[in-house]
Each structure stands twice: as C-alpha cells, then as structure tokens.
Scaffold this active site. Sequence first.
Site, short mmCIF file in Angstrom:
data_model
loop_
_atom_site.label_atom_id
_atom_site.label_comp_id
_atom_site.label_asym_id
_atom_site.label_seq_id
_atom_site.Cartn_x
_atom_site.Cartn_y
_atom_site.Cartn_z
N TYR A 119 -13.93 20.61 6.56
CA TYR A 119 -12.71 19.97 6.74
C TYR A 119 -11.33 20.97 6.41
CZ TYR A 119 -9.12 16.22 5.71
OH TYR A 119 -7.95 15.65 5.77
N LYS A 123 -8.51 22.08 8.90
CA LYS A 123 -7.04 21.88 8.45
C LYS A 123 -6.23 23.12 8.26
CE LYS A 123 -6.39 17.47 7.89
NZ LYS A 123 -5.42 16.78 8.75
N ASN A 148 -5.06 14.20 -3.23
CA ASN A 148 -5.75 12.75 -3.08
C ASN A 148 -4.44 11.70 -3.12
OD1 ASN A 148 -8.70 13.05 -3.91
ND2 ASN A 148 -7.43 14.55 -5.49
N PRO A 314 11.62 -36.50 -22.49
CA PRO A 314 13.07 -37.05 -22.84
C PRO A 314 13.06 -37.36 -24.33
CG PRO A 314 12.09 -37.92 -20.73
CD PRO A 314 10.77 -37.14 -21.20
N VAL A 316 13.25 -35.73 -26.75
CA VAL A 316 12.23 -34.98 -27.90
C VAL A 316 13.03 -33.74 -28.38
CG1 VAL A 316 10.37 -33.53 -28.07
CG2 VAL A 316 10.01 -35.69 -27.05
#
Length: 411
Positions: A119, A123, A148, A314, A316
């Site tokens: 490879y 290249k 990578n 309500p 509280v």
Amino acid sequence: MNILITGSAGFVGRNLAENLKNIRDGKNRTRPGLTIGEIYEYDMDSDASMLDEYCRTCDFVFNLAGVNRPKDRSEFMAGNFGFANRLLDSLKAGGNTCPVMLASSTQASLTGRFAHSEYGRSKLEGERLFFDYAKETGARVLVYRFPNLFGKWCRPNYNSAVATFCHATANDKPYTINDRNTELELLYIDDLVEELMDALEGREHHCGYYSTEPDLKPIPDSQGMYCYVPTIHHAALGEIADLLESFKQTQNTLLLPELPADSFVKKLYSTWLSYLPEEKIAYGLHSSTDERGSFTELIKTINCGQVSVNIAKPGVTKGQHWHNSKWEIFIVVSGRGLIQERKIGTNPLTGRPYPVRSFEVSGERIQAVRMLPGYTHNIVNLSADKDLVTVMWANEPFDPEHPDTFYEMVE
C-alpha cells in the site's frame, strides 16, 4: 470555485463534501473569502465519462480516491497509482492546471514497520507521479501523508483501529488489542477538513521529511515539498480502550470526562457518540421524588461541578440550607417563584440577623441567580397550580461523605 472530489463516498470525501456544501449554502460563514460553486463528487460508482467533464471545468481537485483493503495486493497499484495517472491525464487533456491535492499515507515513507508495505509503495508511486506532473505543467500540487484517521462516519473493522474500538464499545461487541502499549499517530477528521479548507484558500501548511528513522515525522518548512495537518495526537491502544470504557459508563455515573479544548479526549468522545445505536441514544435518569416535587441529577464533572433539575410543586418551599464553600446557580425555566438568601449569623453592628435578599424569578424572564457561600437560601413556588422548574448548577458534584449542606431557615 468549482471543486472536484474523487473518492467522495469515502470517509474523508464525505466529510469534506458535506462541509463544503455548508459553505456553499451559507450555513457556515467562518470563511467569508471562500465562494463555492459546483461540487463534483466522483467515486467508483460514478459514470467514468464524467471525470473528463469535471476535469475540464474544476478549479481545485481533492484526490481522495484510493484502495485500502483490496482482495489482491496488485489492486493497490491499480487503485492508487493507476487512478492518479488517469486523473492527471484527464486534467492535461482538458488543459486544466488548477491546484491538485493528493491524499497519500505515512506508509509511503517505506520505513520501519512500513518498509515492505505494498500500500505504501503504491502511495509513493502516486506521490512521484504528482510531483512530476507539477514540474511538467506548473500546476500547484499538494501532497499530504495522512497518519491514522478517526472521526464520525469512519468505517469500523476496516483500516481504523479507533473506528473499530468505538463501534465495538458503543455496541457491546468484543474487540482484541494485541499490545496495549502500541502508540498511534492520530489525525481527527475535522482538523483534516479545516486544513483542506485552508488549502482551498492557498494557506496550506508545508513540510519536509528529512529523517530516515522509522518514526518519520513532518518538519514544518514553508518551502517543503509536502503538506501536513499541524494538529496531530498520539495515544496508546490501551489508553484509547480505557477512555472508551469510561465513556460507556457515563450514562450510569453521569460523570463526564475532562474535555479540554482541542484535546484528543474531546475528539474521541465525539467520535464514540457517532457509533451509538438507536436504543442507546436516550437513557433514563434517577429522580428523587417526594410530596414537594423532584430533584434529578443530569450531568457531573470532575472539576466543573454538576447540573441538576429541580421541580417544586405549587406552594412548596425547597432549600432552607447553606454551604461553606459550595455555591450554586439557579435558573428558573418554567413557572413563577421567589428565591431568598440570608447571610448566616448576626450583624455585629446591629446585633440582629442579616436582612433577607429576595429575587422574584420566572420562566418568562429567564435569569441566573447565584447562591452565595455562607448564605442560607430557599426557592418558593409562588404559583397555586403550576410546577416551578429550576435548572441548578453547583460548583462541585454532591458528595454524601462531605455534603457541605446545613439546614437553617431563611426567615
């Protein structure tokens, strides 16, 4: 500017194409000097005759096409060197000397563990072909040797260990690490795309390779033959695996890792998230519920506190406590309430308790109210029929061993 991307369906090609479209369509305005016209996407399934047409009218070429895992090793040369030759011939035939970028690989160094890489050899031949083309035509040629790569949309179980590990961890699948100490040189896809955008604007980063050592590294050089992406990360396989395992536990612990700007951990977390299956995207949270309402921890961090949501029914009143060092921010997002704070102790000048500071809050006018250290505080739902919903940030996660929370009525 018309842009040709070969290998457009691949990992890099897809990310590049989508980001170019964002600029073309005005969704990304961070590069006001870059005007994108046509984006020609060419891949192995494209009509081969279109390549000549694209090469006649393009203003920049990103050659990302290549073969990574062929059935036969001879396909390396045909898929990498062979296609590069075809591309350059097409540009010559069209009389087009626009800039051309080549995606090569660090394996082209043919040093160290890459010494016998077919490879890498294919290249390297592609690089030579591009450099010869530059001498022959005078065209600007940009050759990048990628290490990578990792990031969203990278194919697992192919040629990226990071993609394989992320996919396996996110989907509860096994994977194998032969040597936890093996270190990878890693390039994040968004950093790569940003560099390719720089290249479009003529601001690519040049380098040379002047070492024969196995760990061949780019050396910045404005006159260098090669190009490179400046932001590179290094991480051992064992380190990556451990980080991914900690990410996996986040939905149970609610503890996010440290995510410094531009860090490898931040980029790896984003990558890992992209592999989550549908059934893991949403996850349940534990709520402490009683007759007053509920309290739910949402996110915890090591050094930046935690975020929770508090619901008061309500009428509280919640809170009625103070802290030595802990401090909080209350943000009411729904309902109508009253936040009260009073400094602990008595005023030595008057001998009386310190005055109560009151802040009316509402989801209709969202604001942040700080709970100060040394001040007892509460939050009162002023509504007779609606819940009061408050997002709360504390500067540290709650520690039951050291709660730093002491009951005292505000008034």
